[in-house]
Design a protein around this motif. Structure first.
Motif, PDB file in Angstrom:
ATOM      1  N   ARG A 111       0.842  -1.197   0.000  1.00 41.00           N
ATOM      2  CA  ARG A 111       0.000   0.000   0.000  1.00 41.00           C
ATOM      3  C   ARG A 111       0.876   1.246   0.000  1.00 41.00           C
ATOM      4  NH1 ARG A 111      -5.355  -0.388   0.656  1.00 41.00           N
ATOM      5  NH2 ARG A 111      -5.533   1.850   0.899  1.00 41.00           N
ATOM      6  N   ARG A 112       0.637   2.113  -0.913  1.00 41.54           N
ATOM      7  CA  ARG A 112       1.369   3.382  -0.986  1.00 41.54           C
ATOM      8  C   ARG A 112       0.643   4.317  -1.936  1.00 41.54           C
ATOM      9  NH1 ARG A 112       3.158  -0.240  -4.607  1.00 41.54           N
ATOM     10  NH2 ARG A 112       4.343   0.434  -6.446  1.00 41.54           N
ATOM     11  N   THR A 113       1.042   5.559  -1.898  1.00 39.73           N
ATOM     12  CA  THR A 113       0.453   6.526  -2.818  1.00 39.73           C
ATOM     13  C   THR A 113       1.260   6.515  -4.104  1.00 39.73           C
ATOM     14  OG1 THR A 113      -0.214   7.895  -0.959  1.00 39.73           O
ATOM     15  CG2 THR A 113      -0.200   8.945  -3.111  1.00 39.73           C
ATOM     16  N   ILE A 114       0.584   6.356  -5.183  1.00 37.04           N
ATOM     17  CA  ILE A 114       1.272   6.363  -6.472  1.00 37.04           C
ATOM     18  C   ILE A 114       0.684   7.441  -7.364  1.00 37.04           C
ATOM     19  CG2 ILE A 114       1.933   3.920  -6.408  1.00 37.04           C
ATOM     20  CD1 ILE A 114      -0.462   3.418  -8.337  1.00 37.04           C
ATOM     21  N   ARG A 115       1.451   7.812  -8.334  1.00 42.47           N
ATOM     22  CA  ARG A 115       0.943   8.749  -9.334  1.00 42.47           C
ATOM     23  C   ARG A 115       1.405   8.261 -10.705  1.00 42.47           C
ATOM     24  NH1 ARG A 115       5.767  11.175  -7.694  1.00 42.47           N
ATOM     25  NH2 ARG A 115       6.989  12.050  -9.396  1.00 42.47           N
ATOM     26  N   GLY A 116       0.735   8.705 -11.707  1.00 44.79           N
ATOM     27  CA  GLY A 116       1.110   8.293 -13.055  1.00 44.79           C
ATOM     28  C   GLY A 116       0.071   8.778 -14.042  1.00 44.79           C
ATOM     29  N   GLN A 117       0.112   8.220 -15.203  1.00 45.16           N
ATOM     30  CA  GLN A 117      -0.822   8.646 -16.237  1.00 45.16           C
ATOM     31  C   GLN A 117      -1.916   7.603 -16.426  1.00 45.16           C
ATOM     32  OE1 GLN A 117       2.809   8.878 -17.987  1.00 45.16           O
ATOM     33  NE2 GLN A 117       2.817  10.313 -16.293  1.00 45.16           N
ATOM     34  N   ALA A 118      -3.126   8.093 -16.619  1.00 43.22           N
ATOM     35  CA  ALA A 118      -4.247   7.220 -16.926  1.00 43.22           C
ATOM     36  C   ALA A 118      -5.216   8.002 -17.789  1.00 43.22           C
ATOM     37  CB  ALA A 118      -4.931   6.753 -15.651  1.00 43.22           C
ATOM     38  N   SER A 119      -5.839   7.327 -18.702  1.00 49.29           N
ATOM     39  CA  SER A 119      -6.826   8.008 -19.532  1.00 49.29           C
ATOM     40  C   SER A 119      -8.095   8.224 -18.703  1.00 49.29           C
ATOM     41  CB  SER A 119      -7.150   7.161 -20.768  1.00 49.29           C
ATOM     42  OG  SER A 119      -7.857   6.005 -20.356  1.00 49.29           O
ATOM     43  N   HIS A 120      -8.981   9.047 -19.220  1.00 49.70           N
ATOM     44  CA  HIS A 120     -10.237   9.307 -18.532  1.00 49.70           C
ATOM     45  C   HIS A 120     -10.999   7.998 -18.315  1.00 49.70           C
ATOM     46  CE1 HIS A 120     -13.689  11.578 -17.207  1.00 49.70           C
ATOM     47  NE2 HIS A 120     -14.445  10.901 -18.041  1.00 49.70           N
ATOM     48  N   GLU A 121     -11.016   7.136 -19.342  1.00 50.71           N
ATOM     49  CA  GLU A 121     -11.732   5.862 -19.252  1.00 50.71           C
ATOM     50  C   GLU A 121     -11.109   4.974 -18.177  1.00 50.71           C
ATOM     51  OE1 GLU A 121     -10.798   7.246 -22.153  1.00 50.71           O
ATOM     52  OE2 GLU A 121     -12.803   7.871 -22.764  1.00 50.71           O
ATOM     53  N   GLU A 122      -9.781   4.911 -18.151  1.00 56.80           N
ATOM     54  CA  GLU A 122      -9.085   4.088 -17.158  1.00 56.80           C
ATOM     55  C   GLU A 122      -9.382   4.591 -15.747  1.00 56.80           C
ATOM     56  OE1 GLU A 122      -5.118   2.642 -19.625  1.00 56.80           O
ATOM     57  OE2 GLU A 122      -5.204   4.654 -18.793  1.00 56.80           O
ATOM     58  N   THR A 123      -9.367   5.924 -15.587  1.00 59.06           N
ATOM     59  CA  THR A 123      -9.650   6.520 -14.286  1.00 59.06           C
ATOM     60  C   THR A 123     -11.059   6.167 -13.826  1.00 59.06           C
ATOM     61  OG1 THR A 123      -8.205   8.352 -14.903  1.00 59.06           O
ATOM     62  CG2 THR A 123      -9.625   8.693 -13.005  1.00 59.06           C
ATOM     63  N   GLU A 124     -12.020   6.265 -14.773  1.00 56.42           N
ATOM     64  CA  GLU A 124     -13.407   5.931 -14.441  1.00 56.42           C
ATOM     65  C   GLU A 124     -13.533   4.459 -14.046  1.00 56.42           C
ATOM     66  OE1 GLU A 124     -16.230   7.894 -14.096  1.00 56.42           O
ATOM     67  OE2 GLU A 124     -14.594   9.354 -14.075  1.00 56.42           O
ATOM     68  N   ALA A 125     -12.842   3.607 -14.770  1.00 59.87           N
ATOM     69  CA  ALA A 125     -12.887   2.167 -14.494  1.00 59.87           C
ATOM     70  C   ALA A 125     -12.332   1.881 -13.098  1.00 59.87           C
ATOM     71  CB  ALA A 125     -12.097   1.403 -15.549  1.00 59.87           C
ATOM     72  N   LEU A 126     -11.244   2.561 -12.746  1.00 57.79           N
ATOM     73  CA  LEU A 126     -10.645   2.375 -11.420  1.00 57.79           C
ATOM     74  C   LEU A 126     -11.621   2.814 -10.338  1.00 57.79           C
ATOM     75  CD1 LEU A 126      -7.022   3.671 -12.119  1.00 57.79           C
ATOM     76  CD2 LEU A 126      -7.662   1.319 -11.568  1.00 57.79           C
ATOM     77  N   ARG A 127     -12.274   3.949 -10.585  1.00 55.08           N
ATOM     78  CA  ARG A 127     -13.227   4.461  -9.592  1.00 55.08           C
ATOM     79  C   ARG A 127     -14.379   3.481  -9.405  1.00 55.08           C
ATOM     80  NH1 ARG A 127     -12.601  10.477 -11.433  1.00 55.08           N
ATOM     81  NH2 ARG A 127     -11.124  11.202  -9.883  1.00 55.08           N
ATOM     82  N   GLU A 128     -14.827   2.873 -10.520  1.00 50.88           N
ATOM     83  CA  GLU A 128     -15.933   1.914 -10.437  1.00 50.88           C
ATOM     84  C   GLU A 128     -15.528   0.691  -9.624  1.00 50.88           C
ATOM     85  OE1 GLU A 128     -17.378   1.180 -14.408  1.00 50.88           O
ATOM     86  OE2 GLU A 128     -17.969   3.294 -14.561  1.00 50.88           O
ATOM     87  N   GLU A 129     -14.232   0.382  -9.634  1.00 50.78           N
ATOM     88  CA  GLU A 129     -13.754  -0.754  -8.842  1.00 50.78           C
ATOM     89  C   GLU A 129     -13.521  -0.355  -7.385  1.00 50.78           C
ATOM     90  OE1 GLU A 129     -10.541  -3.109 -10.704  1.00 50.78           O
ATOM     91  OE2 GLU A 129     -11.190  -2.165 -12.567  1.00 50.78           O
ATOM     92  N   GLY A 130     -13.820   0.900  -7.053  1.00 52.34           N
ATOM     93  CA  GLY A 130     -13.678   1.355  -5.675  1.00 52.34           C
ATOM     94  C   GLY A 130     -12.284   1.827  -5.335  1.00 52.34           C
ATOM     95  N   ILE A 131     -11.495   2.111  -6.341  1.00 54.37           N
ATOM     96  CA  ILE A 131     -10.135   2.596  -6.109  1.00 54.37           C
ATOM     97  C   ILE A 131     -10.146   4.116  -6.126  1.00 54.37           C
ATOM     98  CG2 ILE A 131      -7.767   2.596  -6.983  1.00 54.37           C
ATOM     99  CD1 ILE A 131      -8.519  -0.135  -8.346  1.00 54.37           C
ATOM    100  N   GLU A 132      -9.581   4.701  -5.090  1.00 54.59           N
ATOM    101  CA  GLU A 132      -9.572   6.157  -5.014  1.00 54.59           C
ATOM    102  C   GLU A 132      -8.531   6.742  -5.955  1.00 54.59           C
ATOM    103  OE1 GLU A 132      -9.541   8.498  -1.422  1.00 54.59           O
ATOM    104  OE2 GLU A 132     -10.674   6.901  -0.429  1.00 54.59           O
ATOM    105  N   VAL A 133      -9.002   7.492  -6.910  1.00 51.59           N
ATOM    106  CA  VAL A 133      -8.104   8.107  -7.869  1.00 51.59           C
ATOM    107  C   VAL A 133      -8.371   9.607  -7.871  1.00 51.59           C
ATOM    108  CG1 VAL A 133      -7.329   8.151 -10.255  1.00 51.59           C
ATOM    109  CG2 VAL A 133      -8.243   6.051  -9.303  1.00 51.59           C
ATOM    110  N   MET A 134      -7.318  10.367  -7.799  1.00 57.34           N
ATOM    111  CA  MET A 134      -7.460  11.814  -7.817  1.00 57.34           C
ATOM    112  C   MET A 134      -6.824  12.351  -9.095  1.00 57.34           C
ATOM    113  SD  MET A 134      -6.251  14.313  -4.790  1.00 57.34           S
ATOM    114  CE  MET A 134      -5.232  15.630  -5.397  1.00 57.34           C
TER     115      MET A 134
END
Ligand SMILES: [Zn+2]
Length: 145
Positions: A111-134
């Motif tokens: 567990r750690r804070t990461i940053r990187g690049q993600a497309s809008h679709e990828e970000t939305e998909a992560l959020r739907e899986e309950g992953i906090e993305v900022m």
């Protein structure tokens, strides 16, 4: 040098610098001293009582519009400071962000804070899986270090 508050016959106020009081007397009423707004040569000194009253009003008046800009700037600076903290205290995983975020979420990576690049679709998909993305308001190329 002395600075005089001057006023023309069309009520334009301006300031002018003179070497001395005599210098002002010498220039007054000549083409050397004209109103910067309307070019009128009918320029006289603002009586000192008016000058004082004007300054008194300025001091008690609400802050000039520039004040808002300054506040906006300092907010932006605070935002960038906060952002800088996030960026320096997180691991840059670049393009692997969606993959790495999932691995952390499902306990396959520490567990750690990461940053990187993600497309809008990828970000939305992560959020739907309950992953906090900022989403960060900085382009990935911007170097904040
Ligand atoms: Zn004028």
């Amino acid at each position: 040098m002395i600075v005089y508050d001057l006023i023309c016959d069309a009520d334009h106020r301006f300031e002018a610098w003179f070497a001395s009081a005599e210098d002002f007397e010498r220039q007054a009423g000549t083409p050397m001293l004209t109103c910067p707004v309307c070019n009128s040569g009918e320029v006289r000194r603002v009586p000192s009582a008016v000058h004082t009253a004007r300054h008194g009003r300025e001091e008690s008046a609400p802050p000039p519009p520039e004040h808002g800009h300054v506040a906006a700037f300092s907010e932006r600076k605070n935002m960038l400071d906060a952002l800088r903290k996030i960026l320096t205290q997180s691991e840059n995983v670049g393009q692997r962000f969606p993959e790495e975020a999932r691995r952390i979420h499902y306990g396959e990576a520490p567990r750690r804070t990461i940053r990187g690049q993600a497309s809008h679709e990828e970000t939305e998909a992560l959020r739907e899986e309950g992953i906090e993305v900022m989403s960060l308001p900085v382009p990935p190329s911007e170097d904040l270090h």
